[in-house]
Design an enzyme around this catalytic site. Structure first.
Site, PDB file in Angstrom:
ATOM      1  CB  THR A  91      -2.090   5.380  -1.897  1.00 34.16           C
ATOM      2  OG1 THR A  91      -2.098   3.910  -1.650  1.00 34.16           O
ATOM      3  CG2 THR A  91      -3.200   5.895  -1.090  1.00 34.16           C
ATOM      4  CB  THR A  92       0.776   2.848  -5.800  1.00 33.62           C
ATOM      5  OG1 THR A  92       0.489   2.074  -4.198  1.00 33.62           O
ATOM      6  CG2 THR A  92       2.248   2.302  -6.175  1.00 33.62           C
TER       7      THR A  92
ATOM      8  CG  ASP B 188      -6.443   0.473  -0.079  1.00 30.91           C
ATOM      9  OD1 ASP B 188      -6.530   1.043   0.915  1.00 30.91           O
ATOM     10  OD2 ASP B 188      -5.392   0.090  -0.617  1.00 30.91           O
TER      11      ASP B 188
ATOM     12  CG  ASP C 214      -1.797   1.104   1.340  1.00 33.01           C
ATOM     13  OD1 ASP C 214      -2.514   1.322   0.323  1.00 33.01           O
ATOM     14  OD2 ASP C 214      -1.820   1.945   2.392  1.00 33.01           O
TER      15      ASP C 214
END
Lengths: 527, 535
Positions: free
Chosen positions: B102-103, B400, B69
């Protein structure tokens, strides 16, 4: 343009192949460390603590060894963690799980150096683990219906578990102790009802199972040493001076006579309390907290056995065993449930006096008294017995059993091998590797026993290609033997947990391609 | 270092301890910043996509975390560089706002910076680059809206939602049982969702983990699970049709806040006080009993005596329940949190169909399940797994998935994943660039190129030849005029993401582009870095 100082000063970062190498090496080192303890001829380790006294532990329990190590390598920590979880969850197989995970990673390393992507390896491992689990499920035997057979299964499992431990000399005796203790629980997995007492002295063979409950306490002076048909009140109440709990209360007096009066009132209060307790119609009173001399004397006068300072566990067990409730108020004697037992007496084990409650209402509880030459032996014996008890309770809950001696591993390896042949693509290499990792376990068992592992395992594999083979390694004779006849069994639940958590851990480590170690937190200098 | 000199060449002292500080300015400053930003993006790049790898992080205290994550990696990395910290912030704000991607957002920003560096070398002023990016991001934003699709789901038709959550989960370690976890996540969100207002309060979903068992044993409980047990070992372990009194006052003698003293100077006083105390405990328990409670849940501790009285009156009780859990129990059971015994009344009690204690493993681990509550709007996801790290990672992955499901309920527009949306935007931005006069044209074109970074990284992580794959897919998109073509990461055999059922939320994607552009603009505008030097 190189970036200066992205991370804090002491932090380190390892990437790609280097990171993978670091984690493989760490994990394999841990696996190699505990490898020699595996199997009936496994060796023990001495652990010396860094704390004061440099205490020594001698053990061959994987979880205990790993727990005591201070490890810096993050991948190694993952393995330590799975071993700990295995201990909490099923109680045994703590070494096997680490060794299997280590072998899986060793095989994975070879594949990675053959330029197979870790994700492909993981995909292969996943297919293999499913297949292996199915094979186990198919071959598991369930003897729940037949109580006679079930008992012999339990005996076999207990003996197999104990045979790798310090108790192996008297394994039959201890297996019987453990099975008896567990069967008394009647299906509950609550190990609290089985109490293990350690008393140095004598030999391991002098250990015994007692059907009652033994409390490591002394009976108050001048009180009866033996009571038949005891009514027991188990309590958790202050028997020193009963403090006034309302906040801010304090005694303020203006003359000595007042002090005396209040002291008398306090005494009176205690006397009333004792009177109330006696009014329950009891002849034994057990308190978690201290009982001071004054109330003790009152109890002695009334011919009541008073036992003080039985700690939390003791009290809870006693309440469980005798069927009484833990009381803290004593105003309604008619509705408080009292505990009962046939006989309370003081017994001697070695030099210590203990109190024994026999003929208790709930037959579930029992006490195993371990005797042995030294504290180290006793500690290790307790750990071994604990492993056996855990495995047995788990087997009672899930009664499927498998044969031991490397039989399940070879069985799974064979199925996985077949799967590998049917699977097209690069994944089949990984599946093959999985089978090799499984076969490593019997190899290690044979190696530890000083046998010719290469010869044995290949014989074993040939044996297993016949349908319905029961072949496994017979460590005693040093050949391939029929595990069914030798009576070597293992619990299905333990094997399954070993398989699944080892694969999960290997997968986690394989997926990593970067290790970032933060700067260690600095101790604040207060100088 | 010096900022200004007088006519003899001596430096003026402008900054405090000027000589101790180091300074970078002009193009050097920009380049250093860009390099830092890219370094962060490079770390995350390999974690993108279903075949992305994990990172192992060792915290300052020696704990190990394994995750892929983006937000978690950056947060735990403990970066020191100022610009790197900006990137961490970027990932965090995507996490707060959307919860997923988020990546992607960091990789995107890194690639924008990389392109900007090339432009700077050609002598284009950073601000012009920034403006060009701004224009391009707006084009991409609108284009996403255009290619997005609405998709229908309802309480009975949760399949589309499950599919979306599965896309999110497939990049995590838990993808072994992504189907089961996706269903759990969707059911949990739907249970607490307000479909009228299109809002979901994720606080009502409690995620609790316990080491042991297998991942497959993870379950959704329509109720609350509390990691506590009954206060007295002999209280009943199972209560049906419980009326629950939820208390925030201890079963102990009162402790007034004003200081006071009770002086005992006569025997009578001593005795009355004793009597009072006894009565006080009795009253407390009686009060609970009188209103009809069959279970007491308390935030504080019990006195031994009170504990026994409760046991004696057959009133099971739980002590030391945390504030957050207490609130959730109150919401779930429809009860009120009662701060004083005097205020207890029957209508303030919560109701639950069944309350039971469950034990795990060989150590004495017990948890309390409160189920079949009056108001089933609070649910618990109970995770099991082989080890602690696995559970932590599952928690993050489920978070997520929950966020994605929530976003879809808020806004049911989706775009297709697998890099298809980025490729499509890239094509659109490229086309728009040619129509734009001025220096910005270069920046816009670079933006289009930067968008390609995500499909490139996806292809690379999946072991495909990145450039070949990307160009093939791009050509296919333009030829077939099909914006749903993406990278076939799982080797399924088709490029069409619609067929593969790989979606992402529209707002998630839009947010990624906007946030990444904003941060890059900010970094480009910096032309002077003054930092205290080491001493």
């Amino acid at each position: 343009m190189p970036v200066e100082r992205l991370l804090k000063d002491d932090a380190t970062e390892e990437k790609g192949e280097r990171a993978r190498m670091a984690s493989f090496v760490g994990a394999m080192a841990i696996a190699d460390l505990v490898k020699t303890t595996l199997g009936p001829k496994g060796m023990d380790k001495i652990l010396q603590s860094t704390g004061r006294g440099r205490n020594i532990t001698v053990t061959n329990d994987g979880a205990t060894i790993l727990k005591s190590l201070h490890i810096d390598n993050p991948a190694a920590k993952v393995l330590v963690d799975i071993s700990k979880v295995q201990d909490d969850e099923v109680g045994d197989g703590t070494t096997s799980v680490v060794v299997l995970a280590g072998e899986l990673l060793r095989e994975a390393e070879k594949l990675v150096s053959m330029k197979i992507h870790p994700m492909t390896i993981i995909a292969g491992y996943r297919m293999a683990v499913e297949c292996a689990r199915d094979a186990l499920l198919r071959k598991a035997m369930d003897n729940k219906q037949d109580s006679e057979k079930f008992r012999s299964d339990l005996m076999n499992i207990a003996m197999t578990t104990l045979s790798s431990k310090i108790l192996s000399q008297d394994k039959e005796y201890f297996a019987k102790l453990a099975v008896d203790a567990v069967l008394r629980l009647k299906g509950s997995t609550n190990l609290e009802a089985i109490q293990i007492l350690k008393k140095p002295g004598g030999s391991l063979g002098d250990s015994f199972l007692d059907e009652g409950f033994i409390l490591d306490k002394k009976i108050g002076i001048g009180q009866p040493k033996r009571i038949e048909n005891a009514n027991i009140l188990v309590a958790n109440t202050a028997m020193d001076t009963d403090k006034v709990k309302i906040y801010g209360a304090r005694v303020r007096v203006d003359s000595m006579s007042k002090v005396a009066e209040i002291e008398a009132a306090e005494k009176q209060k205690m006397r009333e309390k004792v009177q109330k307790i006696i009014a329950h119609g009891i002849n034994c009173f057990i308190n978690r907290q201290l009982i001071y001399n004054f109330p003790e004397e009152l109890f002695a006068d009334a011919g009541i056995l008073a036992i003080e300072h039985a700690d939390f566990e003791g009290i809870e067990r006693l309440a469980l065993v005798t069927g009484g409730e833990i009381a803290s108020t004593f105003d309604n004697p008619e509705s408080v449930k009292l505990g009962h037992c046939k006989l309370i007496e003081e017994i001697m084990i070695g030099e210590d006096k203990l109190i024994k409650f026999s003929g208790v209402e709930m037959g579930q509880a029992c006490t195993i008294v371990l005797r042995g030459a030294s504290a180290h032996v006793l500690d290790e014996a307790e750990r071994s017995l604990h492993d056996a008890l855990c495995v047995l309770t788990q087997t009672v809950a899930d009664s499927r059993v498998l044969l031991g001696g490397g039989w399940p591993e070879m069985l799974m390896a064979k199925e996985v091998d077949e799967l590998a042949r049917k699977t097209p693509g690069k994944r089949s290499h990984a599946i093959d590797a999985f089978s090799r990792a499984l076969q490593a376990i019997p190899t290690i068992i044979a190696d530890n026993a000083g046998l010719d592992s290469a010869e044995l395992v290949s014989q074993l594999r040939a044996e297993h290609h016949k349908e319905g083979s029961n072949a496994g390694i017979d460590v005693i004779t040093g050949g391939v033997g029929d595990m069914q006849k030798l009576g070597i069994s293992e619990s299905f639940k333990v094997k399954q947990a070993v398989l699944l958590s080892a694969t999960e851990a290997a997968e986690m480590i394989l997926r990593v391609d970067e290790i970032i170690t933060c700067a260690p937190r600095r101790r604040e200098d207060r100088m | 270092m010096a900022l200004a000199f007088d006519e003899y060449g001596r430096p003026f002292i402008i900054l405090k301890e000027q000589e101790r500080k180091s300074r970078l300015r002009g193009l050097d400053a920009q380049k250093a910043n860009i390099a830092a930003g890219r370094a962060v993006a490079r770390i995350l790049r390999t974690s993108l996509g279903p075949k992305g790898m994990d990172k192992m992080l060792q915290s300052p205290d020696g704990d190990v975390i394994i995750t892929n994550d983006g937000a978690t990696i950056l947060e735990q990395m403990d970066v020191d560089n100022q610009i790197a910290k900006l990137m961490v912030e970027l990932s965090r704000s995507q996490d707060y706002e959307i919860g997923d991607g988020t990546t992607g957002v960091v990789v995107m920003a890194g690639s924008l910076l990389e392109q900007a560096e090339k432009l700077l070398e050609r002598g284009i002023h950073p601000l012009r680059v920034a403006e060009g990016y701004e224009v391009a991001s707006r084009i991409a934003f609108d284009h996403l809206e255009k290619i997005s699709q609405k998709f229908e789901f309802g309480p009975d038709n949760i399949e589309p939602l499950v599919q979306t959550c599965m896309t999110t989960l497939s990049s995590k370690i838990v993808n072994r049982c992504k189907r089961a976890l996706a269903e759990i996540a969707v059911k949990a969100v739907l249970a607490v969702a307000d479909l009228e207002r299109k809002d979901v309060n994720l606080d009502l979903i409690k995620v609790e983990g316990k080491v042991g068992g297998k991942l497959e044993d993870t379950e959704l409980i329509y109720g609350i699970v509390v990691d506590k047990d009954m206060s007295h070992p002999q209280m009943p372990k199972r209560i049906e049709d419980a009326n629950i009194a939820i208390l925030t006052c201890p079963f102990e003698p009162p402790k007034p806040k004003t200081k006071h003293k009770v002086d005992i100077d006569t025997v009578e006083k001593f005795q009355t006080l004793r009597e009072q105390e006894r009565k006080y405990f009795d009253d407390m328990v009686q009060k609970c009993k009188d209103v009809g409670a069959t279970l007491v849940i308390c935030q504080w501790g019990f006195d031994d005596e009170a504990n026994h009285l409760l046991m004696h009156r057959n009133l099971p009780a739980v002590r030391w329940v945390g504030g957050v859990e207490l609130e959730l129990i109150a919401i779930a059971t429809g009860g009120r949190i009662v701060p004083r015994f005097q205020e207890l009344s029957p209508e303030k009690l919560g109701r639950a169909g069944i309350v039971r204690e469950k034990s795990f493993g060989t150590t004495k681990d017990r948890m309390l399940y409160i189920e079949q509550c009056a108001n089933s709007r609070a649910v618990t996801i109970f995770i099991r797994g082989g080890n602690k790290m696995m559970i932590e990672e599952t928690k993050r992955s489920l978070h997520d998935a929950l966020c994605v499901a929530r976003n879809l309920i808020r806004n049911n527009s989706i775009v297709y994943g697998g890099g298809s949306a980025e490729i499509s935007c890239s094509v659109a931005v490229e086309a728009a660039a040619d129509r734009h006069p001025g220096v910005e044209q270069y920046a816009i074109r670079s933006f289009a190129e930067a968008l390609d970074a995500i499909p490139l990284a996806l292809a690379e992580n999946s072991g495909l030849p990145p450039i070949d794959t990307l160009t093939a897919v791009k050509a296919q998109q333009i030829k077939e005029n099909n914006p749903f073509c993406g990278i076939d990461c799982n080797d399924v055999g088709t490029n069409d993401m619609k067929e593969q059922n790989v979606f992402e939320t529209l707002i998630g994607k839009q947010q990624q582009i906007l946030l990444a552009t904003q941060v890059v603009k900010m970094i480009l505008k910096i032309d002077d870095v003054i930092s205290p030097s080491e001493y």
